[in-house]
Design a protein around this motif. Structure first.
Motif, short mmCIF file in Angstrom:
data_model
loop_
_atom_site.label_atom_id
_atom_site.label_comp_id
_atom_site.label_asym_id
_atom_site.label_seq_id
_atom_site.Cartn_x
_atom_site.Cartn_y
_atom_site.Cartn_z
N SER A 188 -2.16 5.97 2.23
CA SER A 188 -3.44 5.34 1.91
C SER A 188 -3.70 4.13 2.81
O SER A 188 -2.77 3.55 3.37
N GLU A 243 0.83 -1.20 0.00
CA GLU A 243 0.00 0.00 0.00
C GLU A 243 0.87 1.25 0.00
O GLU A 243 2.00 1.25 0.47
N HIS A 302 -5.85 1.87 1.30
CA HIS A 302 -6.32 0.98 0.24
C HIS A 302 -5.14 0.11 -0.20
O HIS A 302 -4.16 0.61 -0.77
#
Length: 314
Positions: A65, A61, A67
């Motif tokens: 972030s 990642e 995500h």
């Protein structure tokens, strides 16, 4: 062996007990990953064998972030590179086990919160298969539960370790139940699984990361225990304990490492500097074990320690 449990132990108590013991930490290493651009690789698994090679699954990642993706890496000349042709899953915090001859791989899926704007919700999802490219989904855990783990017990039954939050688990407590087969693992069963008694105070939390069936049938749990300090910074410590799957009795937690035992490194945010997230434990015949861990939500490290599960096998 009979597992003895004392009163609940706080992070502070566990830390004091750990610091009073002679250190067994050896050979700290920061793992090197390549082939993922500028992204971080952390919260790795221990190495495991699949498709005739040794791989590590890692959370990949960007520094800014949440995500992330799970990638599979193979080692070449000291560097871990993405395995050619391996799948990539849009999940966090990989973990694995083998159940009835198949690889069971799990991770945390994030998705938009159903009621809070600009917030995320999460759940644990499981895939299984004979090879990486055959991993197909077979179970999705309850919303808002991370650190859900499965293990094939010595009896052939399936041990289920849960970590509810909220009304039942507060900030996160560990539960244990067992079922006859994977088909019996349901959201209802997970939600109904009883908590282990006297393990965490309400202000602190923890979870199971990796499960080891010991030679006497006990389950050795590699996990983490965590707390906030007065400044709001997080402290995560790798810990172990054992569970008797026949009775549900469990031992006290004990820490097996702290952040200072690993090499210096970077951190995702200042409040995560003292985070060690247990990834996996590789046990060796000489009585040592390699602890693989995510460090400060930014790096992947390894240290060698005395095998913390040996005493439960005596």
């Amino acid at each position: 062996m009979e597992l003895m449990k004392s009163a609940v132990k706080t992070c502070s108590t566990l830390l004091n007990e750990y610091q009073e013991k002679a250190s067994t930490i050896d050979n700290p290493v920061k793992l090197t990953f390549s082939g993922v651009g500028s992204k971080d690789v952390y919260n790795i698994t221990a190495p495991f064998q699949i498709d005739g090679v040794t791989v590590i699954a890692g959370r990949v990642e960007s520094r800014d972030s949440e995500h992330s993706e799970i990638h599979f890496f193979v080692e070449q000349n000291g560097t871990w590179l993405p395995k050619e042709g391996a799948p990539v899953f849009t999940l966090q915090d990989p973990f694995f086990t083998f159940i009835h001859g198949e690889l069971v791989l799990g991770g945390v899926e994030i998705f938009p919160h159903p009621t809070k704007e600009n917030a995320l919700m999460w759940r644990t999802v499981f895939r299984k298969g004979k090879s990486l490219n055959e991993l197909t989904p077979f179970f999705t855990g309850p919303d808002a539960m991370k650190d859900l783990r499965l293990v094939e017990l010595a009896s052939g039954e399936i041990g289920v370790f849960t970590r509810p939050q909220g009304d039942k688990g507060g900030r996160g407590k560990i539960g244990f139940s067992k079922v006859s087969s994977l088909e019996d693992v349901t959201v209802q069963l997970v939600n109904d699984t009883p908590l282990l008694a006297d393990q965490f105070i309400d202000a602190e939390w923890g979870g199971a990361n990796e499960l080891h069936v010991l030679n006497n049938g006990l389950v050795g749990v590699l996990g983490h225990v965590a707390c906030f300090d007065e400044a709001g910074d997080r402290h995560y410590y790798p810990m172990v304990f054992a569970v008797n799957p026949l009775t549900g009795a469990h031992s006290d937690m004990e820490l097996i490492a702290v952040r200072a035992d690993f090499l210096p490194g970077e951190t995702k945010r200042p409040d995560l500097a003292d985070v060690v997230f247990s990834g996996g434990l590789g046990r060796h015949l000489d009585g040592s074990a390699d602890l693989y861990a995510g460090i400060s939500d930014a790096e992947a490290h390894r240290v060698t320690i005395r095998d913390p599960f040996l005493k439960f096998e005596q």
